[in-house]
Scaffold this active site. Sequence first.
Site, PDB file in Angstrom:
ATOM      1  N   GLU A  13     -28.463  40.356  19.269  1.00  0.00           N
ATOM      2  CA  GLU A  13     -30.584  40.398  18.267  1.00  0.00           C
ATOM      3  C   GLU A  13     -30.360  39.583  17.540  1.00  0.00           C
ATOM      4  OE1 GLU A  13     -33.087  43.250  16.715  1.00  0.00           O
ATOM      5  OE2 GLU A  13     -32.395  44.213  18.613  1.00  0.00           O
ATOM      6  N   CYS A  63     -31.074  49.990  17.524  1.00  0.00           N
ATOM      7  CA  CYS A  63     -30.010  51.363  17.250  1.00  0.00           C
ATOM      8  C   CYS A  63     -31.044  51.740  16.674  1.00  0.00           C
ATOM      9  CB  CYS A  63     -29.586  50.265  15.275  1.00  0.00           C
ATOM     10  SG  CYS A  63     -27.985  48.773  15.631  1.00  0.00           S
ATOM     11  N   HIS A  67     -31.425  54.037  12.567  1.00  0.00           N
ATOM     12  CA  HIS A  67     -31.685  53.804  11.169  1.00  0.00           C
ATOM     13  C   HIS A  67     -32.687  55.393  10.731  1.00  0.00           C
ATOM     14  CE1 HIS A  67     -29.972  49.865  10.233  1.00  0.00           C
ATOM     15  NE2 HIS A  67     -30.462  49.672  11.225  1.00  0.00           N
ATOM     16  N   ARG A 480     -22.532  50.215  15.837  1.00  0.00           N
ATOM     17  CA  ARG A 480     -21.383  48.744  14.741  1.00  0.00           C
ATOM     18  C   ARG A 480     -20.862  48.959  13.950  1.00  0.00           C
ATOM     19  NH1 ARG A 480     -25.331  48.728  17.320  1.00  0.00           N
ATOM     20  NH2 ARG A 480     -25.978  47.284  19.966  1.00  0.00           N
ATOM     21  N   SER A 503     -23.564  45.051  10.330  1.00  0.00           N
ATOM     22  CA  SER A 503     -23.640  44.139  10.530  1.00  0.00           C
ATOM     23  C   SER A 503     -23.820  42.899   9.517  1.00  0.00           C
ATOM     24  CB  SER A 503     -25.132  42.883  11.512  1.00  0.00           C
ATOM     25  OG  SER A 503     -24.305  43.499  12.568  1.00  0.00           O
ATOM     26  N   CYS A 547     -25.295  41.894  15.742  1.00  0.00           N
ATOM     27  CA  CYS A 547     -26.387  43.141  15.027  1.00  0.00           C
ATOM     28  C   CYS A 547     -27.337  42.692  14.487  1.00  0.00           C
ATOM     29  CB  CYS A 547     -26.561  44.331  16.342  1.00  0.00           C
ATOM     30  SG  CYS A 547     -28.490  44.907  16.089  1.00  0.00           S
TER      31      CYS A 547
END
Lengths: 568, 175
Positions: A13, A63, A67, A480, A503, A547
Amino acid sequence: MTHIVVDPITRIEGHLRIEAEVDGGVLRDAWSSSTMFRGIEIILQGRDPRDAWVFTQRICGVCTTVHALASVLAVENAIGAEPPPNARLLRNLITAAQFVQDHVVHFYQLHALDWVDVVSALSGDPAKTSKLAQSISDWPLSSEKYFSAVRDRLKGFVSGGRLGPFANAYWGHPAYRLPPEANLLAVAHYLEALEWQRKFIRIHALLGGKNPHLQSYLVGGMATPIDPNSENAINIGTIAALHEIIADARTFVNQVYIPDLLAIASFYKEWASIGAGVGNYMSYGEFPDAGGPNPLPYLPSGIILQRDLAHVHPVDPGQISEFVTHSWYEYKEGNERGLHPFAGETHPTYTGPKPPYDRLHTDGKYSWLKAPRYSDKPMEVGPLARMLVAYAKGHPQVKKAVNGALAALGVGPAALFSTLGRTAARGIETQIIVDKMSDWVDALANNMAQGDLRINDNTKWDPSTWPAECMGAGFHEAPRGALGHWVHIKNGAIGNYQCVVPSTWNAGPRDARGNRGPYEAALVGTPVAIADQPLEILRTVHSFDPCLACGVHVVDANKNEIVLVRAV
Amino acid sequence: MTVEIDLLILGLGNVLCGDDGLGVMAVHQLEERYDTPHGVRIVDGGTLGLALLPLLHEARVVLMIDAIRCEDAPGAVVRLEGADVSPAVRERLSPHDIGVADLLDAAELLGCSPTKIMLLGLVPDRMDLGIGLSPGVEAGMPALIDSILGEAAALGHVLRLKPQRGVSDGARLWA
């Protein structure tokens, strides 16, 4: 010296760009850059903190739940709301489902093609493939006839010119090592994993009501009622359906994913000494026990420094700071010092080259990601960090699974610090979590049976119960890695909001002292056989499951281009 | 293929990125103002990728609503159909780059593609960070809603105005 630019890293992404110097077939230095500004923080200022999760859910298309949850946790922490046990159980189940689905999809749909040559699969012999499949697993779809049908289906797809997900790759690259029958087996399971995840996703509908974006989070608990006697609630029927879906997932993970992972890894053992990276690992801990005000997480929190598994340090969130020395932001007090997220600033100032460009100014600012550091040290986050922390802390299930995988491959614990270790840890973690899920379903059923139907603490819902000013942090382990949201609430509205996402920890640039981020460090020393086909770079970067969120997603009616790997 | 949805109206895009969210905003407006008839599903797909596969699997016809970049002026209605759809959505770098194009590929690999796929949308203007549409795109939204209603009607699905405008959380937050 060859300068390689990979932009964007495919199958991920957002907009991730890797620039690398390759000399003598080995990568000597690397720079990881996000070329897309993300600034959810700016959007949230002034909004109702109880709505924040609905916005943060949109940061990233893969995700969404993570979040949402981190945001709810941060606001609860700020206002002092305490979710009841059932809410924690439901959150654990939603999170666990996200882990299992994400990890399976990562392995088959995103990462496998770095190791599996689809073109070679076309010449796989179905009889040999059947023999191989039966030697590694009891999974019933393993007959010669079955693999013959899969091969025909793949041939039809490829000969029709519809390469689809197989279009953009380096088929025939010398770094591919699997024999044709192993490739055919993996392609068959690529298709099965797609089909499996399509069915598994229904678990979110069972738990979260309206699909496909979960609507069930709530500051203080959950919005999905539980009631054994109601049609419109999580009831006895839901419990049975959950058990069934989890049992299917366990079978798939244990009979397909894990045997494939070990079989493929056995052909790539040299990758157990490539791609280690910074050697520092951090986990916030995840899956809180349902009871008590300070629940212990099933997967523990901790920090490992310099690959020293003999010592696990506690996580002190006060030690987290973000640097912008090499990021396209300006801090008011100068860019040499890191800022804690509570004091975080998001003032974008792009100083990079005007696109289209060949090279970034890697000596100066070169990324839209900030560089998060813990106690000024870069930290790798994700499944490997979580499994290492749990392993080092003596978590019985993790210890058993990790030792089992190491023994199957005939390697020692040092092999974990690598690209292969990262990929293996993700599989092991999937196994650990899918095995635990039914315990949470049982606990939920138990509470229901005893008449505890509480899902929400609404004593703090009304903003008049909040202090005029309060701050809170939400710590969550996303598939992740470590995800933190920090919120500052002033007079019932969001004053400041900062997210430090996995990330960013992993893909962030250098800091004020010039220390590389985890991607950058992991890439140094990677062999690169063919400079304009940097398959090996993709292997290590994809092993982190990158990501980079909030890509601008626009359809182009006139263009059709994806491949942007360039050797400069 | 199990067909449970005759027509899937699927809004796509990122509402945090200005006009990129026009498809999502269109489906929320639609849900607020019109009753959803039997056989039709209206879904806010956001930037979800493979998570949309179950829906695609159940749908006979899919009408995707999205921002579509081309030479026309911002706010202009654009319509693509059949073989033109997949190349046009190729550039969408959605979840893990498994965007809409790859979602369609996955459906095809599994043999569960909808029988017909259409893409309807507006030409975007601004797609930088921020919530809300630019004026040119905002002005085009009524025409987009009319086009969606027209496509649905052509398939035999009439969406009737609600006696009273409903309230959608999505429409409230993304407006």
